[in-house]
Design a protein around this motif. Structure first.
Motif, mmCIF file in Angstrom:
data_model
loop_
_atom_site.group_PDB
_atom_site.id
_atom_site.type_symbol
_atom_site.label_atom_id
_atom_site.label_comp_id
_atom_site.label_asym_id
_atom_site.label_seq_id
_atom_site.Cartn_x
_atom_site.Cartn_y
_atom_site.Cartn_z
ATOM 1 N N MET A 54 5.569 2.602 60.200
ATOM 2 C CA MET A 54 5.319 2.604 58.764
ATOM 3 C C MET A 54 5.844 1.328 58.125
ATOM 4 O O MET A 54 5.165 0.680 57.314
ATOM 5 C CB MET A 54 5.972 3.842 58.143
ATOM 6 N N LEU A 55 7.058 0.929 58.498
ATOM 7 C CA LEU A 55 7.672 -0.257 57.914
ATOM 8 C C LEU A 55 6.909 -1.515 58.322
ATOM 9 O O LEU A 55 6.738 -2.446 57.518
ATOM 10 C CB LEU A 55 9.132 -0.347 58.358
ATOM 11 N N ASP A 56 6.422 -1.536 59.552
ATOM 12 C CA ASP A 56 5.652 -2.676 60.032
ATOM 13 C C ASP A 56 4.334 -2.804 59.266
ATOM 14 O O ASP A 56 3.856 -3.907 59.008
ATOM 15 C CB ASP A 56 5.380 -2.518 61.534
ATOM 16 N N GLN A 57 3.761 -1.686 58.874
ATOM 17 C CA GLN A 57 2.479 -1.694 58.172
ATOM 18 C C GLN A 57 2.628 -1.994 56.682
ATOM 19 O O GLN A 57 1.827 -2.736 56.101
ATOM 20 C CB GLN A 57 1.779 -0.344 58.346
ATOM 21 N N HIS A 58 3.669 -1.419 56.042
ATOM 22 C CA HIS A 58 3.761 -1.505 54.585
ATOM 23 C C HIS A 58 4.831 -2.475 54.086
ATOM 24 O O HIS A 58 4.745 -2.942 52.948
ATOM 25 C CB HIS A 58 4.034 -0.108 54.009
ATOM 26 N N GLY A 59 5.844 -2.754 54.898
ATOM 27 C CA GLY A 59 6.878 -3.681 54.476
ATOM 28 C C GLY A 59 7.999 -3.006 53.702
ATOM 29 O O GLY A 59 7.861 -1.898 53.178
ATOM 30 N N LEU A 60 9.132 -3.718 53.607
ATOM 31 C CA LEU A 60 10.333 -3.161 52.985
ATOM 32 C C LEU A 60 10.158 -2.970 51.481
ATOM 33 O O LEU A 60 10.614 -1.977 50.911
ATOM 34 C CB LEU A 60 11.533 -4.068 53.268
ATOM 35 N N THR A 61 9.483 -3.906 50.818
ATOM 36 C CA THR A 61 9.334 -3.806 49.362
ATOM 37 C C THR A 61 8.541 -2.575 48.973
ATOM 38 O O THR A 61 8.929 -1.828 48.056
ATOM 39 C CB THR A 61 8.658 -5.068 48.813
ATOM 40 N N GLU A 62 7.443 -2.328 49.666
ATOM 41 C CA GLU A 62 6.634 -1.148 49.350
ATOM 42 C C GLU A 62 7.389 0.132 49.695
ATOM 43 O O GLU A 62 7.311 1.129 48.960
ATOM 44 C CB GLU A 62 5.307 -1.195 50.107
ATOM 45 N N TYR A 63 8.145 0.105 50.803
ATOM 46 C CA TYR A 63 8.926 1.295 51.148
ATOM 47 C C TYR A 63 9.986 1.573 50.090
ATOM 48 O O TYR A 63 10.231 2.720 49.708
ATOM 49 C CB TYR A 63 9.585 1.127 52.514
ATOM 50 N N ALA A 64 10.648 0.507 49.604
ATOM 51 C CA ALA A 64 11.660 0.681 48.567
ATOM 52 C C ALA A 64 11.044 1.294 47.308
ATOM 53 O O ALA A 64 11.635 2.187 46.685
ATOM 54 C CB ALA A 64 12.308 -0.662 48.244
ATOM 55 N N SER A 65 9.856 0.843 46.933
ATOM 56 C CA SER A 65 9.174 1.407 45.767
ATOM 57 C C SER A 65 8.830 2.873 45.993
ATOM 58 O O SER A 65 8.968 3.706 45.092
ATOM 59 C CB SER A 65 7.902 0.610 45.469
ATOM 60 N N HIS A 66 8.391 3.182 47.213
ATOM 61 C CA HIS A 66 8.079 4.575 47.546
ATOM 62 C C HIS A 66 9.330 5.449 47.446
ATOM 63 O O HIS A 66 9.290 6.535 46.855
ATOM 64 C CB HIS A 66 7.500 4.652 48.951
ATOM 65 N N LEU A 67 10.437 4.971 48.006
ATOM 66 C CA LEU A 67 11.670 5.752 47.984
ATOM 67 C C LEU A 67 12.136 5.974 46.542
ATOM 68 O O LEU A 67 12.597 7.063 46.178
ATOM 69 C CB LEU A 67 12.746 5.023 48.794
ATOM 70 N N GLU A 68 12.002 4.942 45.715
ATOM 71 C CA GLU A 68 12.394 5.076 44.316
ATOM 72 C C GLU A 68 11.518 6.103 43.593
ATOM 73 O O GLU A 68 12.023 6.927 42.821
ATOM 74 C CB GLU A 68 12.299 3.714 43.628
ATOM 75 N N ARG A 69 10.220 6.071 43.870
ATOM 76 C CA ARG A 69 9.320 7.045 43.234
ATOM 77 C C ARG A 69 9.659 8.471 43.663
ATOM 78 O O ARG A 69 9.547 9.409 42.869
ATOM 79 C CB ARG A 69 7.863 6.726 43.580
ATOM 80 N N VAL A 70 10.041 8.645 44.920
ATOM 81 C CA VAL A 70 10.397 9.978 45.416
ATOM 82 C C VAL A 70 11.536 10.567 44.590
ATOM 83 O O VAL A 70 11.480 11.726 44.153
ATOM 84 C CB VAL A 70 10.780 9.912 46.911
ATOM 85 N N TYR A 71 12.587 9.775 44.344
ATOM 86 C CA TYR A 71 13.735 10.302 43.606
ATOM 87 C C TYR A 71 13.487 10.342 42.100
ATOM 88 O O TYR A 71 14.089 11.160 41.394
ATOM 89 C CB TYR A 71 14.988 9.487 43.947
ATOM 90 N N GLN A 72 12.580 9.515 41.637
ATOM 91 C CA GLN A 72 12.248 9.572 40.212
ATOM 92 C C GLN A 72 11.446 10.823 39.860
ATOM 93 O O GLN A 72 11.439 11.230 38.696
ATOM 94 C CB GLN A 72 11.486 8.315 39.800
ATOM 95 N N LEU B 19 3.739 6.883 81.028
ATOM 96 C CA LEU B 19 3.957 5.829 80.044
ATOM 97 C C LEU B 19 2.665 5.523 79.297
ATOM 98 O O LEU B 19 1.621 5.289 79.911
ATOM 99 C CB LEU B 19 4.476 4.571 80.744
ATOM 100 N N ASP B 20 2.758 5.507 77.971
ATOM 101 C CA ASP B 20 1.586 5.288 77.122
ATOM 102 C C ASP B 20 1.687 3.910 76.478
ATOM 103 O O ASP B 20 2.524 3.676 75.602
ATOM 104 C CB ASP B 20 1.517 6.372 76.041
ATOM 105 N N GLY B 21 0.822 2.995 76.908
ATOM 106 C CA GLY B 21 0.861 1.633 76.388
ATOM 107 C C GLY B 21 0.442 1.515 74.940
ATOM 108 O O GLY B 21 0.701 0.493 74.298
ATOM 109 N N THR B 22 -0.196 2.538 74.390
ATOM 110 C CA THR B 22 -0.663 2.461 72.996
ATOM 111 C C THR B 22 0.410 2.889 72.001
ATOM 112 O O THR B 22 0.200 2.753 70.794
ATOM 113 C CB THR B 22 -1.916 3.329 72.788
ATOM 114 N N ARG B 23 1.516 3.444 72.485
ATOM 115 C CA ARG B 23 2.608 3.811 71.572
ATOM 116 C C ARG B 23 3.424 2.555 71.277
ATOM 117 O O ARG B 23 3.965 1.929 72.182
ATOM 118 C CB ARG B 23 3.487 4.897 72.182
ATOM 119 N N SER B 24 3.492 2.193 70.021
ATOM 120 C CA SER B 24 4.254 1.005 69.651
ATOM 121 C C SER B 24 5.609 1.411 69.092
ATOM 122 O O SER B 24 5.825 2.568 68.715
ATOM 123 C CB SER B 24 3.481 0.182 68.606
ATOM 124 N N GLN B 25 6.512 0.460 69.056
ATOM 125 C CA GLN B 25 7.850 0.662 68.489
ATOM 126 C C GLN B 25 8.628 1.753 69.228
ATOM 127 O O GLN B 25 9.469 2.425 68.642
ATOM 128 C CB GLN B 25 7.736 1.022 67.002
#
Length: 667
Positions: A468-486, A389-395
């Motif tokens: 990733m979501l914990d670090q960047h948040g939903l709004t930034e992820y949504a913008s990233h996803l939109e840029r990917v498809y754009q 068990l690795d205590g440093t692995r989060s989520q």
């Protein structure tokens, strides 16, 4: 006059014997008497490198209570860029237990040598190179800044670092590289020890240091000339060591390391009252020991943030469980100590396990010693099963069996009676899964296209996504996803924020997003391309820069990825595509492509699964050829005719309606 000059130089030396900058200090003293000088060669005139490295001379004195490490580095700047590199030399040390001493900084130009130690700009700064890893070590860097250096100048710098971390209990270890990414004309390594048979190991069998007796102690020396540069290839596995090395130490056996480490992990203080309350609650809520363990692991991983204060003794000595709880942060050894204490409070025995995230299974070839390890996890034997068990692995969620999978391969258990390394079984089943679907709804030519995207991240990939979501948040992820498809469809816009569902019991995260795509249709062309790209495989099918390899090539192990692309059409099409099914099976992976059609749809499925964690140099060319074929198969399109291919019966109906309208318009 000559006497006056000597006296003046002596006064300058004494005045600068102790220098202090930024609250840290270094000394200036002559070269110690125990050091043996090594004559150096001149730089070869035909060199084309910015800097010629003439000498690397490393000497260690273990004869006194405080060990001394002496270094003499000689180099010649050949170009303006080389001057930039050579005129900014850096030395790092730990001021809590080490003392830096400069002996000489000489600059030679056209045969004329001048001492620069008294005039060089030496700054001591505390720069945490481990800051990005959330580790604070307290190391200080001495930056030696030379002025008026020119191409063709030679720099000789000599310095010593006295002292070692007291955590090692007086036992010493040293690690010497034997080659670098640059060529070195001359190398000398020398260790003075009272041990007649000092333990050493090199990953090159031909490296056998010379030993001789000097009075009541022994000298171990290795010298080598014309050391070629090692050009490390890209993307080799973390456990692979591209450079040669030799190490010496005084620990001896693995059981000696265990005996050294055991007192570090022993704490007899009672748990904090709030921790005791947590334990009581968890025990009451748990239906089994495994359930209780899962709660402990989840708490240590997610409620104790990762941050390490690794200064002096605390480079290896964990803080107490109560201290870690109060601070709500700790590094790997702190988290391990807290986890073991919480498990013990629930009547479950666990042990610290020293591992190496760098060398992994290759650690069995290293000399026994603390410097062979860089990480600590928890070993838990429970009801006939072994969990790592690795205590440093989060989520990290899912079953306890999933939490207990690790890739370190070898561990040293800090447990009474342990005399050797313990094997950690490599996970044999898929440990990271990505399943994605893109569903396009095509209307009439020229109308916007609706796109629904569904992505499932499972097991390790779910952990990474949560992080990733914990670090960047939903709004930034949504913008990233939109840029990917754009990038593929410039007119693509998210209808609303993605909907994210997290099933922690099965360790699976689901992402659903809807897009509307304007300008999907190419109005200037009679035919339209439909892209059936397997983009989600891109990360796993990268081509290495080095194709004719001498080093192994890393592959992400135990991964399965599936990308499904589906187009629903407004009008029927008679497909004449031929056989698009494809399978590419290689020693590193298997790839499958499946294409299905109906009158009103087309679906392509790309499937990738890794079969190993690396490719040998002998397998590399076949592997790279296979990857190229996969990349060709991943990115393919089909072309449809935009003229209206409506069945004949619909045309008859339209014709009759047209005739009726014309009749109505006739007076």
């Amino acid at each position: 006059m000559r006497f006056f000059l000597i006296l003046l130089l002596s006064l300058v030396w004494q005045a600068a014997a102790n220098a202090n900058t930024a609250g840290f200090s270094y000394q200036q003293q002559p070269v110690p008497a125990w050091v043996t000088t090594s004559p150096t060669q001149q730089a070869r005139p035909e060199t084309s490198e910015p800097v010629s490295y003439l000498l690397v001379d490393e000497q260690i004195n273990w004869l006194n209570t405080e060990p001394v490490a002496y270094s003499h580095i000689a180099m010649q700047a050949n170009t303006r860029k080389g001057v930039e590199q050579a005129s900014q030399y850096q030395v790092s040390f730990a001021p809590e237990y080490q003392q830096l001493t400069f002996h000489s900084i000489r600059l030679t130009r056209n045969g004329d040598t001048k001492e620069q130690l008294g005039i060089a700009d030496i700054r001591l700064v505390q720069r945490e190179q481990e800051h990005e890893r959330q580790i604070y070590t307290g190391y200080v860097t001495a930056m030696v800044l030379l002025s008026d250096m020119q191409p063709g100048d030679r720099l000789d710098i000599q310095y010593s670092i006295t002292g070692t971390n007291p955590i090692y209990g007086g036992k010493r270890s040293v690690y010497f590289p034997l080659n670098w990414s640059v060529a070195v004309q001359q190398l000398q390594l020398r260790v003075l020890s009272s041990a007649e048979k000092l333990a050493y190991y090199s990953n090159q069998a031909a490296v056998i240091p010379q030993q001789r007796k000097l009075g009541n102690h022994y000298e171990y020396r290795w010298q080598q000339s014309d050391i070629a540069a090692v050009k490390a290839e890209d993307n080799y596995p973390q456990w692979f060591m591209p450079y040669d090395f030799i190490e010496f130490n005084e620990f001896g056996r693995w059981q000696d390391v265990v005996a050294w480490a055991m007192p570090l992990y022993q704490f007899n203080e009672p748990l904090h009252s709030e921790l005791q309350l947590l334990v009581k609650t968890w025990l009451a809520e748990s239906r089994s020991q495994e359930d209780y363990v899962a709660k402990v692991v989840r708490y240590v991983q997610n409620d104790i943030r990762y941050f390490g204060i690794e200064i002096g003794l605390n480079s290896h000595q964990p803080f107490s469980p109560n201290t870690v709880f109060s601070r709500k942060y700790g590094d790997c050894k702190d988290k391990t100590t807290l986890m073991i204490a919480l498990l013990a409070a629930g009547g479950i025995k666990a042990y610290p396990a020293l591992v190496s995230s760098a060398t992994r299974g290759q650690i069995q070839h290293r000399l026994p010693g603390p410097i062979a390890f860089d990480h600590v996890i928890t070993y838990l034997p429970l009801n006939g099963q072994d969990y790592w068990l690795d205590g440093t692995r989060s989520q990290q969620y899912g079953t306890l069996e999933q939490k207990g999978r690790q890739y370190f391969q070898q561990a040293l258990l800090i447990k009474e009676g342990v005399t050797t390394l313990t094997a950690i079984p490599m996970p044999s089943s898929v440990d990271g899964i990505i399943e994605s679907e893109e569903r396009y709804q095509l209307g009439a030519v020229g109308d916007p296209v609706m796109l629904k995207v569904a992505i499932s991240y499972q097991q390790y990939e779910a952990e990474s996504f949560r992080g990733m979501l914990d670090q960047h948040g939903l709004t930034e992820y949504a913008s990233h996803l939109e840029r990917v498809y754009q990038r593929q469809y410039p007119g693509a816009d998210l209808v609303e924020h993605p909907v994210i569902s997290d099933d922690k019991q099965s360790n699976q995260v689901q992402v659903v997003a809807s897009f509307i795509i304007d300008n999907f249709w190419d109005e200037n062309e009679p035919r339209q391309e439909l892209s059936l790209f397997g983009d989600f495989l891109e990360r796993f099918t990268q081509l290495p820069k080095n194709t004719r390899r001498k080093m192994p090539l890393y592959i992400e192990p135990n991964v399965r990825v599936q990308h499904r692309i589906h187009f629903d059409l407004a009008s029927p099409i008679q497909w004449q595509l031929g056989d698009l099914q494809l399978e590419i099976d290689n020693s590193g992976f298997v790839y499958l492509r499946q294409v299905e059609t109906s009158a009103y749809s087309i679906t392509a499925v790309h499937h990738y699964q890794s079969k190993s964690d690396h490719i040998t140099p002998e397998q590399a060319l076949d592997f790279i050829t296979a990857v190229k074929k996969v990349r060709e198969a991943m990115y393919f399109t089909v072309v449809i005719d935009k003229t209206d291919p409506v069945p004949e019966i619909l045309k008859d109906i339209r014709q009759r309606l047209s005739e009726m309208l014309k009749a109505a318009e006739t007076p």
